[in-house]
Design an enzyme around this catalytic site. Structure first.
Site, PDB file in Angstrom:
ATOM      1  CG  HIS A 264      -1.763   1.193   1.399  1.00  0.00           C
ATOM      2  ND1 HIS A 264      -3.083   1.228   1.015  1.00  0.00           N
ATOM      3  CD2 HIS A 264      -1.489   2.438   1.871  1.00  0.00           C
ATOM      4  CE1 HIS A 264      -3.584   2.436   1.259  1.00  0.00           C
ATOM      5  NE2 HIS A 264      -2.627   3.193   1.783  1.00  0.00           N
ATOM      6  CD  GLU A 265       1.707   3.690   3.688  1.00  0.00           C
ATOM      7  OE1 GLU A 265       1.999   4.792   3.174  1.00  0.00           O
ATOM      8  OE2 GLU A 265       0.624   3.481   4.273  1.00  0.00           O
ATOM      9  CG  HIS A 268       0.406   6.357  -0.410  1.00  0.00           C
ATOM     10  ND1 HIS A 268      -0.599   7.170  -0.872  1.00  0.00           N
ATOM     11  CD2 HIS A 268      -0.147   5.629   0.585  1.00  0.00           C
ATOM     12  CE1 HIS A 268      -1.711   6.941  -0.178  1.00  0.00           C
ATOM     13  NE2 HIS A 268      -1.466   6.004   0.701  1.00  0.00           N
ATOM     14  CD  GLU A 293      -5.406   5.726   0.796  1.00  0.00           C
ATOM     15  OE1 GLU A 293      -4.445   6.498   0.972  1.00  0.00           O
ATOM     16  OE2 GLU A 293      -5.519   4.640   1.386  1.00  0.00           O
TER      17      GLU A 293
HETATM   18 ZN    ZN Z   1      -2.845   5.289   2.092  1.00  0.00          ZN
END
Ligand code: ZN
Length: 497
Positions: A264-265, A268, A293
């Protein structure tokens, strides 16, 4: 200034200086959460407050106001007009808020992070409540300075993402509530029969898990020359197109949890690192909040939670952790629904959105003053019971679970908007790419995916307002339809509906 070109160059220099100061402050924030000794907080709080004041002075200055006036009717290119538009928005917001208030918000927020950590560790909401109430008062005061006439919550929301109207987002939320709640019910009814695989019981130490996490993001294409991976209580991403760092957190009994958070990171970071380097410091080299996001969710869900990914990654996973799970079992384990889970960042793809809807409701009522700070824990627990049928035993697992309120309110919608947009972008990419995306994932060929995102999303920075960027990238405005189709198809298959 004598000419439009001079005025523009002068303005550009000022917005760049403002961005550099904010980035420096962000690096101090990274340090505070990752490496700083606990005792450093009082000094750090003053340092970030001072930087925040200097940054405020730069963007709120008379000089910026004068340049914006001079450029108001000037003949500008599309890029220049975007820089002026974004600078004007930030200038107006900053110029209306007194410096002392900015400084107090920053100092209170930094001190609150420390208090929150202790309160969470000791399950003591009462110890945190006065600070949370103070944060609310300060942010409402700030919103009233920005625009006295309008609902403070709306002003706060628009501070995050002015281009996606709150009404559009609320409409998306209504559609999700309408279709997800019955879908989750149906899936739970089918859960016993479907009997999805899970991980075996066990404990895996942090070193082992971090090696696996690192290998996963290396495989996806994370550039360690411009990044690093650490641990922190709450996973986050911090940086710019030259240096973008990610963190994760490790639970000994659940390596999928840290792996998912890490991927997830990484998503980003892929956005930050895909921003144009030549535009560092200008709005053309900065990301959109709501879009951010979607990038993390794309990599987390549309790559990391696919069957194709597990066909690729299962051997690596088994090697490091000493398990013997098939790709199919890992795919099921990564996608099992866990409605009994109380923690948003550990939630599955579906029930996650009920966590967000709950927080958004509480935030909105708390900001308006309708809900007192002391009522938050019980309202939180009641809503958890209503939406997901579970009740937290402690506030640490309830309203104290996230650090976010130390930084203000009205940003939570973006988590759900991100998932919705990720599905929309995924559909557009699959339509667009001259290749089978699942086959690419299975072969570990992630460059075409990232390059598509860079071309259609990252490379534009804030050249277009968020709603326009979404339309350009996907051919239509933000819609819940792709996300709902995707989850109905995927979980319907998994649970044999
Ligand atoms: Zn996030």
């Amino acid at each position: 200034m004598s000419s439009t070109a001079d005025a523009y160059d002068d303005l550009l220099g000022r917005i760049e200086r403002y961005s550099y100061l904010r980035d420096a402050s962000m690096t101090l924030g990274w340090d505070q959460q990752v490496t700083m000794p606990e005792g450093g907080t009082p000094a750090r709080a003053r340092q970030t407050a001072a930087l925040s004041t200097v940054a405020h002075d730069v963007i709120a200055s008379e000089a910026v106001a004068d340049r914006l006036d001079e450029l108001a009717d000037a003949d500008l290119s599309g890029e220049q007009a975007a820089v002026v538009r974004e600078t004007r928005r930030q200038h107006e917001e900053a110029a209306r808020v007194p410096e002392e208030l900015v400084e107090e918000i920053s100092r209170t927020g930094a001190e609150a992070q420390e208090l929150w950590q202790t309160a969470k560790a000791e399950n003591d909401f009462e110890a945190f409540a006065p600070t949370l109430e103070r944060i609310r008062e300060l942010h409402v005061e700030r919103a009233e300075h920005v625009d006295q006439q309008r609902d403070p919550y709306r002003v706060m929301y628009e501070g995050y993402e002015p281009a996606l109207p709150l009404e559009l987002v609320e409409d998306v939320f209504d559609q999700l509530r309408e279709r997800l709640v019955p879908l989750i019910d149906e899936l739970l009814d089918a859960a016993d029969e479907a009997d999805l695989a899970g991980l075996p019981d066990g404990e895996w130490d942090e070193t082992t898990q971090m090696v696996l996490n690192r290998e996963a993001v290396e495989l996806l294409g994370y550039d360690f020359e411009r990044g690093r991976l650490d641990t922190s209580p709450h996973p986050f991403t911090s940086g710019n197109q030259f240096d973008c760092r990610i963190t994760t957190r490790v639970r000994p009994d659940d390596p999928l949890d840290a792996l998912t958070a890490t991927v997830h990171e990484y998503g980003h970071a892929s956005y930050q690192l895909g921003l144009p380097q030549a535009e560092y410091g200008t709005p053309l080299g900065r990301p959109h909040w709501e879009i951010h996001e979607s990038q993390s969710r794309f990599w987390e869900n549309h790559v990391g939670r696919t069957r194709a990914f597990w066909e690729l990654f299962a051997p690596t996973f088994n090697d490091h952790l000493g398990t013997e799970l098939s790709p199919g079992e890992l795919y099921e384990a990564a996608n099992r629904l866990t409605p009994e889970n109380l923690i948003r960042v550990e939630a599955d793809e579906l029930t996650y959105h009920m966590h967000v809807i709950l927080r958004t409701e509480i935030e909105r009522r708390f900001v308006s003053g309708e809900l007192g700070v002391e009522e938050i824990p019980s309202v939180w627990n009641d809503l958890m019971e209503e939406y997901l049928g579970v009740r937290p035993d402690s506030d640490a697992e309830g309203c104290l679970q996230d650090i976010h309120w130390t930084g203000g309110f009205a940003g939570f919608q973006s988590y759900t908007v991100g998932s919705v947009l990720a599905a929309q972008l995924d559909a557009a990419m699959r339509e667009d790419l001259d290749a089978d995306v699942d086959a690419l994932i299975r072969e570990g060929e992630f460059d075409p995916l990232r390059e598509w995102m860079t071309e259609h999303v990252h490379s534009h920075g804030k050249r277009y307002p968020a709603d326009e960027l979404i339309e350009r990238a996907t051919g239509e405005p933000l819609t819940a339809e792709y996300f709902l189709e995707y989850v109905e198809r995927k979980f319907g298959d998994l649970y044999g509906l």
